[in-house]
Enzyme design. Structure first.
Site, short mmCIF file in Angstrom:
data_model
loop_
_atom_site.label_atom_id
_atom_site.label_comp_id
_atom_site.label_asym_id
_atom_site.label_seq_id
_atom_site.Cartn_x
_atom_site.Cartn_y
_atom_site.Cartn_z
N GLY A 155 -29.49 13.60 -14.27
CA GLY A 155 -29.53 14.30 -12.97
C GLY A 155 -29.88 15.76 -13.19
O GLY A 155 -30.53 16.12 -14.17
N ILE A 157 -28.11 18.32 -14.16
CA ILE A 157 -27.62 18.95 -15.39
C ILE A 157 -28.31 18.34 -16.61
O ILE A 157 -28.78 19.07 -17.48
CB ILE A 157 -26.08 18.83 -15.47
N THR A 235 -19.36 17.61 -21.32
CA THR A 235 -19.10 18.71 -20.40
C THR A 235 -19.07 18.18 -18.97
O THR A 235 -19.23 18.95 -18.02
CB THR A 235 -20.18 19.82 -20.51
N SER A 236 -18.88 16.85 -18.81
CA SER A 236 -18.90 16.28 -17.46
C SER A 236 -17.47 16.14 -16.93
O SER A 236 -16.93 17.09 -16.35
CB SER A 236 -19.66 14.95 -17.44
N GLU A 266 -5.82 17.63 -18.05
CA GLU A 266 -6.10 19.07 -18.19
C GLU A 266 -4.99 19.88 -17.54
O GLU A 266 -4.57 19.53 -16.44
CB GLU A 266 -7.45 19.41 -17.54
N HIS A 285 -12.52 23.46 -19.90
CA HIS A 285 -13.22 23.09 -18.67
C HIS A 285 -13.81 24.32 -17.99
O HIS A 285 -13.50 24.62 -16.84
CB HIS A 285 -12.28 22.33 -17.71
N ALA A 287 -17.37 24.97 -18.70
CA ALA A 287 -18.82 24.88 -18.97
C ALA A 287 -19.62 25.48 -17.82
O ALA A 287 -20.70 26.01 -18.03
CB ALA A 287 -19.23 23.44 -19.22
#
Lengths: 321, 320
Positions: A155, A157, A235-236, A266, A285, A287
């Site tokens: 997509g 990113i 990084t998703s 998290e 988290h 990114a």
């Protein structure tokens, strides 16, 4: 006068940067996104728009806001919103992957290089008094330029990652449920089934949204398909990877290392074995964070609200799986 | 049969790669730098070629190497060779050409990104249970994309750095004593003065050899020209930057950070203030030492020996 309720995580400078893009005539009120659902319901009662940076938005909160015209996420991920409830209530939901792509893609490439070079560990060793030795170099560090990079999810990113890698001359593969023939041509990237992308890549990077169908999509079996020297970057969203299986693969040395910005839980649990591994690089988290991203995100949000005010369809709509 | 003496600090794995790539008919004998001096002198005595990687050779060894036809380095830098002595002995010296350029260029980009994204500090924070601490404003990480990158020295390595950055939409400036019009066109780079480069760049990365005239090239005055938000990356040689001046500007926040693979003294002194700085990423002079670089370096060395055997001039000679 349209009313925007901003539910934010980073406040202060971030809110200022984002909300500075409100056109004249907008009323904007800000709350921490970590208030209770009851409080959220109370705060959004007369909102035309919700702008949300992190936190969760259950159906009950949407029901409390009868005039709500758009839920605008200030993130690429949209797993935090009850999309089924939003669809039932007829409230559109937009994300903003398109403006976050550059920042996340860059963090992703940074993590690839840093994991291959073991930068954090080597920096730590040098600060402890080690120099170039068996641990810190020079043999066994692969070059990204000589690597095959597999992008899972092409997509906004994923495509930006491929673009940032153009100068590296890496071989680029991707797996996606959708084919992107234009991107394939422009970026020199080839589509293969996920199994083959995992089996052929030296670096695997994940750029899918967290949905019921992507939860744990990288599990024990998928990790076992990866090359022994390969590196995984995520990084998703944490739950896209089965973290326990990843930890086992790292502990057994079945893959070389991992760069992780996201986790199943998290902040990362205190007892997570990931904290003690030298083969991983961890970030909290962030990114998508950068000084400039908040301006881009604020501008996108208010442009989208303006579209709705003019009766146009908002950009970047997301839908349930 | 040509004889090669290979003297190195490298690991057994690297030595195996370099020895293993010798063409048929070559005899390669290797010694670690830590071996007794007599052994090193002995293997050099009847060598046609010496392969040297890091460290120095003694004058005694070189004067006794009476058959020596080429001193071949496996590094780009050659500051450890006494070029006057080599000229007196009439022995040419070659560096490794471009064989380590990809590794060094990648490290330069890795350090730029690591400093901008604060990777090392964030990693330490997550491990210590300080999730996002120090990021409370959310405004203190930065993007390389779209920034102006200044490349000091646009030789083989500097040009590969520019190539690696092609996907980042940067404005690329360079300064060099030589103009490279073709590379400028191909890589979209613009040649400017060092002063202009330092004033205009968000990222300054150094890729010149340590020649006498480059010692202290980036000193107090040059650092003072840099932007307060700029970062400095050095994967070339430590003494090109005045390290004391760099430490002052970092301490005073007159530049934002630095990524350093090389230092004035190596290994780095344990009381060096750089070791305490959060806005600096350090590596132990390992930029070029990638897995893929060793076969390239060894292949370059043996090709150079073949040239000499065929009566041709060796490539990548370093004498003035």
């Amino acid at each position: 006068m349209p009313k925007v309720v901003f539910l934010g995580s980073f406040l202060g400078g971030v809110s200022e940067a984002m909300l500075g893009h409100a056109p004249p005539g907008y009323e904007v009120v800000t709350y921490s996104t970590y208030i209770t659902d009851e409080e959220k319901a109370e705060r959004v009662r007369d909102a035309d728009f919700i702008l949300m940076l992190e936190g969760r938005l259950p159906g009950a909160v949407m029901e409390a806001a009868p005039g709500l015209r758009l839920i605008q996420l200030a993130t690429a991920g949209y797993d935090t919103v009850d999309l089924v409830a939003a669809a039932r209530l007829g409230i559109p939901v937009s994300n903003m992957g398109v403006v976050i792509a550059a920042t996340v893609a860059e963090h992703t490439v940074a993590m690839m290089l840093a994991v291959l070079r073991r930068l954090a560990y080597v920096d730590h060793l040098v600060k402890q008094g080690s120099w170039r030795d068996e641990e810190t170099g020079c043999m066994g560090v692969p070059e990204l330029g000589e690597s095959t990079v597999g992008i899972v999810g092409l997509g906004n990113i994923g495509q930006t990652v491929a673009r940032r890698l153009q100068g590296f001359e890496s071989r680029l593969l991707y797996a996606d449920i959708v084919a992107y023939p234009d991107a394939e041509k422009a970026l020199g990237i080839r589509r293969l089934p996920l199994n083959e992308v995992l089996g052929e890549s030296d670096v695997v990077t994940i750029h899918v949204p967290l949905t019921p169908s992507t939860r744990s999509m990288i599990g024990e079996r998928e990790l076992s398909l990866m090359r022994p020297g390969a590196v995984l970057v995520n990084t998703s969203r944490g739950p896209v990877v089965n973290e326990a299986a990843l930890i086992r693969a790292l502990e057994d040395g079945r893959i070389r290392g991992a760069g992780l910005d996201v986790f199943e839980e998290e902040p990362l649990a205190r007892e997570s074995p990931l904290r003690r591994m030298n083969s991983v690089l961890l970030s909290p988290h962030i990114a998508g964070n950068s000084g400039v991203t908040w301006h881009r995100r604020g501008k996108f949000a208010f442009d989208n609200f303006q579209r709705v005010m003019r009766g146009e369809e908002p950009l970047s709509l997301v839908h349930p799986d | 049969m040509p004889k090669v003496a290979y003297i190195t600090h490298s690991s057994p794995e690297v030595i195996e790669v370099v020895v293993g790539l010798a063409p048929p008919g070559y005899e390669v004998v290797s010694r670690h730098h830590s071996a007794p001096e007599e052994e090193k002198v002995e293997i050099a005595r009847d060598a046609d070629f010496i392969i040297l990687h890091s460290g120095r050779l003694s004058e005694e060894l070189l004067r006794n190497a009476v058959r020596l036809r080429l001193l071949q380095l496996l590094s780009a830098g050659y500051e450890n060779v006494d070029l006057d002595l080599m000229a007196e002995l009439g022995i040419p010296v070659a560096n490794v050409g471009g064989a380590n350029r990809e590794g060094v260029a990648e490290m330069a980009v890795a350090l730029m990104l690591a400093v901008y994204r604060r990777l090392v500090a964030l990693d330490a924070g997550v491990r210590a249970g300080r999730w996002r601490e120090g990021l409370s404003t959310g405004l203190d990480t930065f993007e390389l994309g779209g920034k102006t990158v200044g490349i000091v020295g646009f030789g083989r390595i500097g040009q590969i750095v520019a190539r690696r950055l092609q996907g980042f939409d940067n404005t690329i400036l360079y300064c060099d004593v030589v103009a490279y019009p073709e590379a400028e066109r191909e890589l979209g780079a613009e040649r400017v003065s060092l002063e202009h480069l330092l004033r205009e760049s968000d990222v300054v990365t150094v890729h010149v050899p340590l020649l006498p005239e480059n010692r202290g090239l980036i000193g107090k005055r040059e650092l003072s020209l840099m932007r307060p938000t700029a970062i400095l990356v050095n994967t070339a040689r430590g003494p090109i930057i005045d390290e004391r001046a760099l430490i002052s500007v970092l301490k005073e926040g007159r530049i934002r950070g630095a990524g350093l693979d090389v230092f004035e003294q190596e290994p780095i002194n344990q009381d060096n203030p750089l070791l305490e700085m959060e806005n600096v990423v350090l590596a132990p002079h390992a930029a070029g030492g990638t897995y893929e670089s060793w076969p390239r370096r060894a292949a370059f060395a043996y090709q150079n020996f073949q040239r000499v055997m065929e009566g041709k001039e060796p490539l990548s000679l370093v004498q003035e």
